[in-house]
Design a protein around this motif. Structure first.
Motif, PDB file in Angstrom:
ATOM      1  N   LYS A 171       7.505  19.239  67.508  1.00 24.43           N
ATOM      2  CA  LYS A 171       6.107  18.823  67.641  1.00 24.43           C
ATOM      3  C   LYS A 171       5.620  18.942  69.080  1.00 24.43           C
ATOM      4  O   LYS A 171       4.498  19.374  69.338  1.00 24.43           O
ATOM      5  N   ARG A 172       6.491  18.556  70.030  1.00 27.67           N
ATOM      6  CA  ARG A 172       6.095  18.647  71.438  1.00 27.67           C
ATOM      7  C   ARG A 172       5.950  20.105  71.882  1.00 27.67           C
ATOM      8  O   ARG A 172       5.122  20.423  72.742  1.00 27.67           O
ATOM      9  N   ARG A 173       6.753  20.991  71.307  1.00 25.04           N
ATOM     10  CA  ARG A 173       6.626  22.413  71.652  1.00 25.04           C
ATOM     11  C   ARG A 173       5.266  22.943  71.198  1.00 25.04           C
ATOM     12  O   ARG A 173       4.605  23.698  71.923  1.00 25.04           O
ATOM     13  N   VAL A 174       4.854  22.558  70.018  1.00 29.10           N
ATOM     14  CA  VAL A 174       3.532  22.968  69.527  1.00 29.10           C
ATOM     15  C   VAL A 174       2.445  22.434  70.457  1.00 29.10           C
ATOM     16  O   VAL A 174       1.492  23.149  70.806  1.00 29.10           O
ATOM     17  N   MET A 175       2.582  21.174  70.873  1.00 29.14           N
ATOM     18  CA  MET A 175       1.615  20.583  71.803  1.00 29.14           C
ATOM     19  C   MET A 175       1.519  21.428  73.077  1.00 29.14           C
ATOM     20  O   MET A 175       0.427  21.739  73.565  1.00 29.14           O
ATOM     21  N   ARG A 176       2.683  21.798  73.620  1.00 23.38           N
ATOM     22  CA  ARG A 176       2.687  22.591  74.856  1.00 23.38           C
ATOM     23  C   ARG A 176       2.042  23.960  74.639  1.00 23.38           C
ATOM     24  O   ARG A 176       1.241  24.426  75.476  1.00 23.38           O
ATOM     25  N   LEU A 177       2.370  24.597  73.526  1.00 20.26           N
ATOM     26  CA  LEU A 177       1.820  25.918  73.266  1.00 20.26           C
ATOM     27  C   LEU A 177       0.301  25.888  73.194  1.00 20.26           C
ATOM     28  O   LEU A 177      -0.378  26.756  73.758  1.00 20.26           O
ATOM     29  N   VAL A 178      -0.239  24.892  72.525  1.00 26.74           N
ATOM     30  CA  VAL A 178      -1.688  24.801  72.358  1.00 26.74           C
ATOM     31  C   VAL A 178      -2.369  24.458  73.683  1.00 26.74           C
ATOM     32  O   VAL A 178      -3.402  25.035  74.039  1.00 26.74           O
ATOM     33  N   GLN A 179      -1.776  23.524  74.447  1.00 26.60           N
ATOM     34  CA  GLN A 179      -2.451  23.027  75.643  1.00 26.60           C
ATOM     35  C   GLN A 179      -2.295  23.929  76.861  1.00 26.60           C
ATOM     36  O   GLN A 179      -3.145  23.929  77.746  1.00 26.60           O
ATOM     37  N   THR A 180      -1.217  24.692  76.928  1.00 27.66           N
ATOM     38  CA  THR A 180      -0.994  25.500  78.133  1.00 27.66           C
ATOM     39  C   THR A 180      -1.305  26.971  77.955  1.00 27.66           C
ATOM     40  O   THR A 180      -1.617  27.660  78.923  1.00 27.66           O
ATOM     41  N   LYS A 181      -1.211  27.460  76.750  1.00 25.29           N
ATOM     42  CA  LYS A 181      -1.431  28.888  76.540  1.00 25.29           C
ATOM     43  C   LYS A 181      -2.832  29.200  76.024  1.00 25.29           C
ATOM     44  O   LYS A 181      -3.151  30.360  75.776  1.00 25.29           O
ATOM     45  N   ILE A 241       1.236  44.019  52.636  1.00 27.56           N
ATOM     46  CA  ILE A 241       0.894  42.772  53.314  1.00 27.56           C
ATOM     47  C   ILE A 241       1.036  43.019  54.802  1.00 27.56           C
ATOM     48  O   ILE A 241       2.098  43.479  55.254  1.00 27.56           O
ATOM     49  N   PRO A 242      -0.005  42.775  55.596  1.00 27.02           N
ATOM     50  CA  PRO A 242       0.094  43.026  57.038  1.00 27.02           C
ATOM     51  C   PRO A 242       1.180  42.167  57.675  1.00 27.02           C
ATOM     52  O   PRO A 242       1.234  40.953  57.462  1.00 27.02           O
ATOM     53  N   ALA A 243       2.067  42.793  58.444  1.00 27.05           N
ATOM     54  CA  ALA A 243       3.123  42.058  59.141  1.00 27.05           C
ATOM     55  C   ALA A 243       2.558  41.445  60.422  1.00 27.05           C
ATOM     56  O   ALA A 243       1.459  41.773  60.858  1.00 27.05           O
ATOM     57  N   GLY A 244       3.350  40.546  61.012  1.00 29.28           N
ATOM     58  CA  GLY A 244       2.968  39.963  62.296  1.00 29.28           C
ATOM     59  C   GLY A 244       1.719  39.120  62.246  1.00 29.28           C
ATOM     60  O   GLY A 244       0.867  39.200  63.137  1.00 29.28           O
ATOM     61  N   CYS A 245       1.582  38.288  61.218  1.00 32.80           N
ATOM     62  CA  CYS A 245       0.352  37.501  61.069  1.00 32.80           C
ATOM     63  C   CYS A 245       0.335  36.245  61.937  1.00 32.80           C
ATOM     64  O   CYS A 245      -0.686  35.563  62.007  1.00 32.80           O
ATOM     65  N   PHE A 246       1.450  35.912  62.605  1.00 33.86           N
ATOM     66  CA  PHE A 246       1.482  34.752  63.501  1.00 33.86           C
ATOM     67  C   PHE A 246       2.120  35.157  64.830  1.00 33.86           C
ATOM     68  O   PHE A 246       3.130  35.859  64.858  1.00 33.86           O
ATOM     69  N   ASP A 247       1.508  34.687  65.941  1.00 33.72           N
ATOM     70  CA  ASP A 247       2.049  34.979  67.267  1.00 33.72           C
ATOM     71  C   ASP A 247       3.216  34.065  67.621  1.00 33.72           C
ATOM     72  O   ASP A 247       4.159  34.480  68.296  1.00 33.72           O
ATOM     73  N   GLU A 248       3.123  32.814  67.215  1.00 31.96           N
ATOM     74  CA  GLU A 248       4.180  31.841  67.478  1.00 31.96           C
ATOM     75  C   GLU A 248       4.756  31.378  66.143  1.00 31.96           C
ATOM     76  O   GLU A 248       4.012  30.910  65.269  1.00 31.96           O
ATOM     77  N   SER A 306       4.532  38.322  65.122  1.00 33.90           N
ATOM     78  CA  SER A 306       3.924  39.480  65.779  1.00 33.90           C
ATOM     79  C   SER A 306       4.720  39.954  66.984  1.00 33.90           C
ATOM     80  O   SER A 306       4.576  41.103  67.419  1.00 33.90           O
ATOM     81  N   GLY A 307       5.539  39.066  67.562  1.00 37.91           N
ATOM     82  CA  GLY A 307       6.266  39.406  68.782  1.00 37.91           C
ATOM     83  C   GLY A 307       5.483  39.112  70.039  1.00 37.91           C
ATOM     84  O   GLY A 307       6.004  39.237  71.159  1.00 37.91           O
ATOM     85  N   LYS A 308       4.224  38.693  69.916  1.00 38.62           N
ATOM     86  CA  LYS A 308       3.405  38.409  71.098  1.00 38.62           C
ATOM     87  C   LYS A 308       3.803  37.092  71.755  1.00 38.62           C
ATOM     88  O   LYS A 308       3.752  36.958  72.973  1.00 38.62           O
ATOM     89  N   GLY A 309       4.161  36.110  70.943  1.00 33.38           N
ATOM     90  CA  GLY A 309       4.598  34.829  71.464  1.00 33.38           C
ATOM     91  C   GLY A 309       6.099  34.692  71.317  1.00 33.38           C
ATOM     92  O   GLY A 309       6.851  35.635  71.555  1.00 33.38           O
ATOM     93  N   SER A 310       6.533  33.518  70.892  1.00 35.78           N
ATOM     94  CA  SER A 310       7.968  33.265  70.763  1.00 35.78           C
ATOM     95  C   SER A 310       8.354  32.980  69.319  1.00 35.78           C
ATOM     96  O   SER A 310       7.521  32.581  68.498  1.00 35.78           O
ATOM     97  N   LEU A 311       9.623  33.192  69.037  1.00 37.18           N
ATOM     98  CA  LEU A 311      10.214  32.870  67.739  1.00 37.18           C
ATOM     99  C   LEU A 311      11.291  31.816  67.978  1.00 37.18           C
ATOM    100  O   LEU A 311      12.251  32.067  68.714  1.00 37.18           O
TER     101      LEU A 311
END
Length: 652
Positions: A44-54, A196-203, A225-230
């Motif tokens: 949950k904290r990782r999601v918070m960081r991703l939204v607030q910093t990126k 079905i289009p691949a890479g529909c989520f960045d994180e 998508s490979g743009k963010g992290s897995l």
């Protein structure tokens, strides 16, 4: 770092491992996290960081997990009513995501209808396939073959459309149905073919990775998508779902696949949930299971309590545990059982404070199955699966006919008319069935039409639901226990259907039944129940939960591991998974763990509930002998009688 410089996503976070999970900025992260390690908080904290910093749009983040209990927790905590900063983060099980993808992209499922078969409907399908493949003469062998196919889908394998698989595909297409096991396979193939289009989520963040099938694990990397992290969180020691074809080796395979591509490999060894005595027990169990993971490190100051308690009989175990629970009125309990009948009896003994939450407990009695099939035809007059199911009953009552009237049904299966139109043609004599079961088919058609006519004359939607799932129909059931079960199931189906009606805000019986059918097929409780003081569920149902006091009842060797496969390798695999199941169950306890088992059980209870029978005593009552499960390691705590334990705990 000064206190006022600590970012909000690291506030209150202790140690080194969890912060690395939260702030690790490698492209790919693997976190091996034991029970009580704080991984859900870290997620949950990782999601918070991703939204607030990126400045990342929340709808570009997907959080996937295996259990709906964790889905509910994450949905609530990631986007609480007081804020909408994380609103839009997609949180679901992998299967639900796969279903969404094939719903949104029909080209990925050419000619297929999202009408899922339930267990009793599969039975009719297999008898029909038997008419086409007489070389598979026994229904049990057809079930094994179907399991083999479903296992292959779960492994992500493509099968040639020949023999059994070909007949299976033809039956499903002809009847416009689908197996719940096909969903992920269809989505995976759709992603690979770009329907079905691949890479529909960045994180992408995946919890309980070890509980996913190989096909679901493959799906995870296709939606990224490979743009963010897995980020993948998993723990082989908590792999307990082989009956759902999970792929625990996927954790090791993920590490190997990404190790040369800037993989951040994190281990969370700390247990912040359980008292020290429970952590020691859990570590001993995993050592016996030859775990490759380092032992957990207890981070709670409390020693905790562990009691090993045995009782003369199942009845006395239930009575004693109920007495303990009822005396401690301010305490919340999580009670876990390896067999449902123990849970039902314990609920009855505890009373209104207790609530059971068992999967697959509806649609087991034929009279309830018949009503659900009729409801399906009332909702969609051309429901071919429901029609086939109805034509599998005897001419009177609610009992299935031998082989589900497969021969008679085969004689009319190529008719142009389908659904209710076929029922009408049969009733009028315009289409006549032949072969074994022909009279059953004719009379069933007439009975179904009479019922559907009655329902059609009911104007109010809620009244239709109450008419279809009227518990009064169980009076036709002769067996008293089956009658009680059918009553409970009809009431549960009725209440769940009424709740869905209210939720969707319109009366659409087809939508209502689709919602119920998916939940039943996926072993999801029909309604989200309120949290009772005493929650009773199976060992498998405890994943993602915790409680101050956990009681694991019925832990006799004849029940768990119980009856072993004859092949030694398979027997050992089963024992290891059952040991992991106990490991997961025990580590739900925050403060107190009670491990309980009976010394005897009635012979008829053992036979009815698939309990291993080692020794039978015929006097004065026919009973079998039970003993403490051999899956437990040697412990310093000595087992005590239920009587002495109750006296020590309650003072009398």
């Amino acid at each position: 770092m000064a206190k006022n410089s600590i970012p909000p996503w690291l506030e209150g976070i202790e140690g080194d491992a969890l912060p690395s999970l939260i702030v690790g900025n490698r492209k790919v992260v693997l976190a091996v996290a034991g029970p009580g390690s704080g991984k859900t908080t870290g997620l949950k904290r990782r999601v918070m960081r991703l939204v607030q910093t990126k400045k990342l749009s929340p709808d570009q983040i997907f959080v996937g997990t295996f259990t709906r209990a964790i889905v509910r927790e994450l949905v609530t905590s990631l986007a609480p009513p007081s804020t909408n900063e994380n609103a839009g983060v997609k949180v679901s099980t992998l299967h639900a995501l796969a279903l969404h993808l094939i719903q949104e992209h029909p080209t990925a499922r050419p000619g297929r209808t999202l009408r899922f078969l339930l267990g009793f409907e599969r039975e009719a399908m297999l008898y029909d396939i038997g008419e086409k493949l007489p070389e598979i003469a026994k229904q049990a062998d057809r079930k094994k073959e179907l399991n083999r196919v479903c296992a292959a889908w779960a492994e992500g394998n493509n099968l040639a459309t020949a023999g059994f698989v070909g007949e299976l595909d033809r039956w499903l297409r002809r009847h416009e149905g689908m197996l719940i096991d096909e969903v992920v396979q269809i989505a995976r193939l759709g992603l690979e073919s770009e329907d079905i289009p691949a890479g529909c989520f960045d994180e992408v963040i995946i919890d309980e990775y070890q509980d996913l099938t190989a096909a679901e694990q493959h799906l995870v990397e296709k939606i990224w998508s490979g743009k963010g992290s897995l980020l993948v969180l998993g723990d082989d020691d908590q792999s307990i779902y082989s009956f759902r074809y999970n792929h625990p080796r996927g954790v090791a395979e993920f590490r190997e696949r990404w190790k040369d591509k800037q993989l951040l490999d994190v281990t969370l060894p700390e247990n912040r949930r359980c008292g020290r005595v429970v952590v020691e027990l859990a570590n001993a169990m995993m050592a016996a299971a030859r775990s490759k993971k380092p032992p957990m490190v207890s981070k709670r100051e409390e020693e905790g309590e562990l009691a090993l308690v045995y009782w003369p009989s199942v009845g006395q175990e239930i009575a004693g545990l109920a007495r303990y629970i009822k005396q401690r009125t301010e305490t919340k309990f999580l009670v876990l059982v390896p067999r449902r009948f123990i849970g039902y009896r314990l609920k009855s003994a505890v009373g209104t404070d207790a609530q059971t939450s068992f999967h697959e407990e509806v649609l087991e009695v034929p009279v309830v199955q018949e009503r659900f099939a009729l409801a399906s035809l009332a909702a969609r007059p051309n429901d071919r699966v429901a029609l086939r199911t109805l034509l599998g009953f005897k001419e009177k009552g609610a009992e299935f006919a031998p082989k589900r009237n497969a021969e008679a049904y085969e004689s009319i299966s190529e008719a142009t008319a389908t659904g209710v139109a076929l029922l009408e043609a049969i009733a009028k004599g315009e289409i006549a069935a032949s072969g074994q079961g022909q009279k059953n088919v004719r009379d069933r058609a007439q009975n179904a039409l009479a019922f559907l006519s009655n329902v059609a004359g009911t104007a109010d939607g809620d009244d239709v639901i109450r008419t279809i799932f009227d518990p009064a129909i169980v009076m036709t059931v002769a067996d008293e226990e089956a009658q009680e079960k059918a009553t409970q199931d009809l009431e549960q189906l009725r209440d769940a259907a009424l709740a869905v009606h209210e939720e969707i805000g319109e009366y659409d019986l087809a939508k209502i039944l689709d919602r119920l059918r998916y939940r039943i097929a996926m072993r999801i409780p029909l309604t989200e129940t309120s949290e009772a003081r005493v929650r009773i569920m199976t060992l498998h149902g405890a994943k993602g939960l915790e409680a101050d006091v956990v009681i694991v009842a019925g832990v006799a060797d004849q029940i768990i591991p119980g009856i072993s496969p004859k092949e030694p390798t398979e027997a050992e695999k089963m024992r290891e998974e059952q040991r992991r199941l106990l490991y997961v169950s025990f580590t739900r306890a925050k403060r107190e763990l009670v491990i309980s088992w009976p010394k005897t059980m009635r012979y008829k209870d053992a036979r009815k509930n698939n309990v291993r029978i080692d020794q039978v005593w015929r006097q004065p009552d026919q009973t079998i002998s039970l003993g403490k499960t051999a899956l437990l390691p040697d412990l310093p705590q000595l087992p005590q009688t239920g009587k002495s334990w109750l006296k020590a705990k309650l003072g009398r």
